[in-house]
Design a protein around this motif. Structure first.
Motif, PDB file in Angstrom:
ATOM      1  N   TRP A  25       0.972  -1.267   0.160  1.00 53.17           N
ATOM      2  CA  TRP A  25      -0.007   0.034   0.156  1.00 53.17           C
ATOM      3  C   TRP A  25       1.008   1.397  -0.082  1.00 53.17           C
ATOM      4  O   TRP A  25       0.578   2.153  -0.742  1.00 53.17           O
ATOM      5  N   GLU A  78       0.260   4.280  -3.085  1.00 50.44           N
ATOM      6  CA  GLU A  78      -0.486   5.131  -2.707  1.00 50.44           C
ATOM      7  C   GLU A  78      -0.356   6.572  -3.412  1.00 50.44           C
ATOM      8  O   GLU A  78      -1.094   7.033  -4.071  1.00 50.44           O
ATOM      9  N   ILE A 134      -5.680  -3.134  -0.905  1.00 48.62           N
ATOM     10  CA  ILE A 134      -4.748  -4.190  -1.166  1.00 48.62           C
ATOM     11  C   ILE A 134      -5.336  -5.524  -0.838  1.00 48.62           C
ATOM     12  O   ILE A 134      -5.722  -5.691   0.127  1.00 48.62           O
ATOM     13  N   GLY A 157      -5.934   0.611   4.047  1.00 49.14           N
ATOM     14  CA  GLY A 157      -5.420   1.874   4.657  1.00 49.14           C
ATOM     15  C   GLY A 157      -5.610   1.894   6.083  1.00 49.14           C
ATOM     16  O   GLY A 157      -6.285   1.125   6.911  1.00 49.14           O
TER      17      GLY A 157
END
Length: 137
Positions: A105, A109, A122, A136
């Motif tokens: 991630w 991002e 993810i 997240g």
């Protein structure tokens, strides 16, 4: 808001082992995953993004761009590597699937945000039966 997912695949070796624990404690907790000679998985990675459709292109993000972002920032660094030894963004971290998903991630991002989309999740399959999802912080 619409969601779109890109699937990628990579193979990697790792072991689950804490240097500050004894060999016996590691084996008790992590079992065969603490094997001194490592073990590997055939991972499937699903990257889901979300956003509004650009009226000019009809896309949330150009899928070729998304593919390139994932390949350069994640797959090229992970595929046929040892997660514990070879991967810069995994240095000093437990190479569990959970931690790996979070670190993936972090690699993606900002690159996705720079294209006007938002990373939604993810999903990382370690085996056909085991996967993690990360949305997240």
């Amino acid at each position: 808001m619409i969601y779109i997912t890109r699937k990628e695949h990579f193979n990697a070796a790792h072991k689950l082992y804490r240097e500050d624990w004894s060999k016996e404690k590691n084996e008790e907790l992590f079992g065969r995953c603490a094997n001194a000679n490592w073990h590997g998985h055939n991972y499937d990675l699903y990257v889901t993004i979300k956003g509004n459709i650009n009226p000019d292109t009809g896309f949330v993000i150009d899928l070729k761009e998304l593919k390139d972002i994932i390949l350069v920032n994640v797959i090229d660094k992970l595929d046929h590597r040892n997660l514990n030894l070879d991967v810069d963004f995994m240095k000093g971290k437990m190479a569990s699937t959970e931690v790996l998903a979070i670190e993936i991630w972090k690699q993606l991002e900002s690159h996705i945000a720079a294209r006007g989309a938002q990373l939604h999740s993810i999903k990382l399959y370690e085996t056909a039966n085991n996967y993690v999802e990360y949305f997240g912080d």
